[in-house]
Design an enzyme around this catalytic site. Structure first.
Site, PDB file in Angstrom:
ATOM      1  N   TYR A  42      17.785  14.628  21.639  1.00  0.00           N
ATOM      2  CA  TYR A  42      16.497  14.075  22.037  1.00  0.00           C
ATOM      3  C   TYR A  42      16.230  14.440  23.498  1.00  0.00           C
ATOM      4  O   TYR A  42      16.909  13.978  24.413  1.00  0.00           O
ATOM      5  CB  TYR A  42      16.475  12.554  21.880  1.00  0.00           C
ATOM      6  CG  TYR A  42      16.604  12.057  20.459  1.00  0.00           C
ATOM      7  CD1 TYR A  42      16.470  12.913  19.371  1.00  0.00           C
ATOM      8  CD2 TYR A  42      16.853  10.714  20.202  1.00  0.00           C
ATOM      9  CE1 TYR A  42      16.584  12.455  18.075  1.00  0.00           C
ATOM     10  CE2 TYR A  42      16.959  10.233  18.900  1.00  0.00           C
ATOM     11  CZ  TYR A  42      16.830  11.115  17.838  1.00  0.00           C
ATOM     12  OH  TYR A  42      16.951  10.644  16.552  1.00  0.00           O
ATOM     13  N   GLY A 201       3.300   7.213  11.030  1.00  0.00           N
ATOM     14  CA  GLY A 201       2.091   6.483  11.399  1.00  0.00           C
ATOM     15  C   GLY A 201       1.180   6.145  10.238  1.00  0.00           C
ATOM     16  O   GLY A 201       0.233   5.366  10.392  1.00  0.00           O
ATOM     17  N   LEU A 203       1.616   4.248   7.839  1.00  0.00           N
ATOM     18  CA  LEU A 203       1.679   2.837   7.455  1.00  0.00           C
ATOM     19  C   LEU A 203       1.336   1.898   8.604  1.00  0.00           C
ATOM     20  O   LEU A 203       1.653   0.713   8.550  1.00  0.00           O
ATOM     21  CB  LEU A 203       3.083   2.511   6.923  1.00  0.00           C
ATOM     22  CG  LEU A 203       3.545   3.310   5.703  1.00  0.00           C
ATOM     23  CD1 LEU A 203       4.865   2.768   5.179  1.00  0.00           C
ATOM     24  CD2 LEU A 203       2.483   3.287   4.598  1.00  0.00           C
TER      25      LEU A 203
END
Length: 464
Positions: A42, A201, A203
């Site tokens: 990350y 995104g 939901l």
């Protein structure tokens, strides 16, 4: 124990700067969040750096999880594609500890399966990390069900540290994990850590069929246009209707409903702002009732036949999932007794051909209603499956070479693949398994769950 909601830290160091990271982390800890999940990839390490700085003196108040085993672009030295090897993982962990500013992590996860390195080696070095105090627990990410079962069996037989968690994509939009992974986690007592619980995104309630994505939202980006255009709006709208009927928000359903699913230990949601932290924590407070969960299951679209995998032998086949039905064992056994004569005949034929190779893998013996799988040269593991169905009683022989690497070479799946035609032709609905204890790992990796119960029913098709 960890909080119902965890913080996914993939945006730290890329979309969230140091000041923003500190705000998010402190808000999360203050709100009762205890799980923070990051990875060395990350931001190419930046996420770990910013997370470590943000935690500071509060490091001991949280469960800190990171991942290793992916391509770091040479930051950990040459890896030759073996990123779960002893050499590479040790370098990766030491680098992560330095970036995080800590001398241990609570959960160290293999970020992705490594089909080059034997899982025995990976588990051995994880065991070393635990014994050295640098890692509290080991986990995995993006493993299939059979890979998780294989790793668990390997750890148990070798007496090494086993994976306590599995981090995979799972949401009420994408429920593919329920076909095999969730049952495997339940059987092995492994905690499932879903990522992408909001389905990129979809939901969150921000997006609607036929409408452009709101400006500045995640799916408004050019590289996300296809995701929005190809969304399964029938599935999304079914969940929206479910939420409306209960006076709940989509976020409450997406997080609270997912947290209530079997095997789920904590829902990992990525955040970029403090408001999202508070919204996710609040959403997790909804605890659906049994009736709510039953209605939630009803929103699922009919399951597809499952993906088709190409085996090592190049054949394309759907492989049947097997689900234990222990409660119905006695009834089925009384109606379909085990054909001991058939099993004895198979046993004699199997050992009578020891050391030979047959040209036919699946030879039908009509007189005995038996199908059998021919032998490999060399030492073998032999097990028997007695199956009953509309076509009557049938017995099948499963047999494979004794080889520590057979799981990764796909031999077990090839055997299941080979008898699949016979199983389907017999109209089989139930399987009775008879085996020696040392065969447990073989059956487990082939997908037969909880073989100690002895009786299983074929479930929905799925890929192992």
């Amino acid at each position: 124990m960890v909080s119902v909601v965890g913080i996914g830290c993939n945006a730290f160091g890329s979309r969230v700067d140091e000041a923003g990271t500190k705000e998010v982390v402190h808000a999360a800890v203050d709100a009762g969040v205890t799980l923070f999940d990051t990875a060395d990839t990350y931001g190419t390490g930046a996420s770990e750096v910013l997370l470590g700085r943000a935690l500071g003196a509060r490091r001991g108040d949280v469960v800190l999880a990171t991942k290793g085993g992916m391509d770091m672009g040479g930051a950990n030295g040459p890896d030759w594609g073996a990123r779960a090897s002893r050499r590479y993982l040790r370098r990766a962990l030491e680098a992560s500890l330095t970036r995080l500013g800590t001398d241990y992590v609570d959960l160290y996860q293999l970020h992705t399966p490594d089909r080059v390195t034997p899982v025995e080696e990976t588990l051995s070095v994880m065991d070393d990390f635990v014994r050295e105090g640098k890692v509290r627990y080991a986990g995995c990410s993006n493993f299939t069900a059979w890979e998780l079962v294989d790793a668990d069996w390997t750890a148990r037989t070798a007496g090494t540290t086993a994976f306590v968690s599995a981090q995979n994509e799972y949401s009420l939009y994408n429920r593919a994990a329920e076909a095999e992974l969730v049952p495997a986690c339940e059987a092995l007592d492994v905690g499932l850590l879903p990522y992408f619980p909001l389905a990129y995104g979809l939901l969150t309630g921000k997006y609607a069929r036929g409408q452009a994505a709101p400006e500045g939202s995640r799916l408004a980006a050019d590289n996300q246009a296809a995701r929005l255009a190809n969304a399964d709006w029938d599935r999304v709208e079914a969940l929206e209707a479910y939420a409306r009927d209960r006076g709940r928000s989509m976020l409450e359903v997406a997080i609270g409903g997912l947290a209530a699913q079997p095997a789920v230990a904590s829902v990992i949601a990525g955040v970029t702002r403090v408001e999202q932290v508070h919204a996710n924590v609040a959403a997790a407070e909804w605890e659906p009732t049994d009736d709510d969960l039953e209605a939630l299951d009803a929103t699922r679209r009919p399951p597809s036949a499952g993906p088709i995998r190409r085996s090592r032998l190049g054949r394309r086949r759907d492989v049947g999932s097997v689900t234990t039905m222990a409660a119905e064992t006695a009834d089925v056994r009384s109606r379909f007794p085990v054909d001991d004569d058939a099993l004895s005949a198979l046993h004699a034929r199997a050992f009578g051909t020891r050391g030979s190779t047959t040209s036919s893998w699946s030879r039908r013996l009509a007189r005995h209603s038996i199908a059998w799988v021919g032998a490999f040269d060399g030492p073998r593991l032999v097990g028997f499956v007695h199956a009953v169905g509309d076509g009557g009683a049938h017995a099948f022989l499963l047999d494979t070479v004794v080889d520590p690497s057979w799981q990764r070479r796909g031999i077990g799946l090839a055997i299941v693949d080979r008898i699949q035609d016979d199983v389907a032709a017999a109209g089989v609905t139930w399987l009775h398994v008879d085996f020696e204890p040392h065969l447990a790992g073989f059956y487990a990796a082939c997908g037969f769950r909880d073989t100690s119960a002895g009786l299983m029913r074929l479930g929905q098709p799925a890929a192992f």
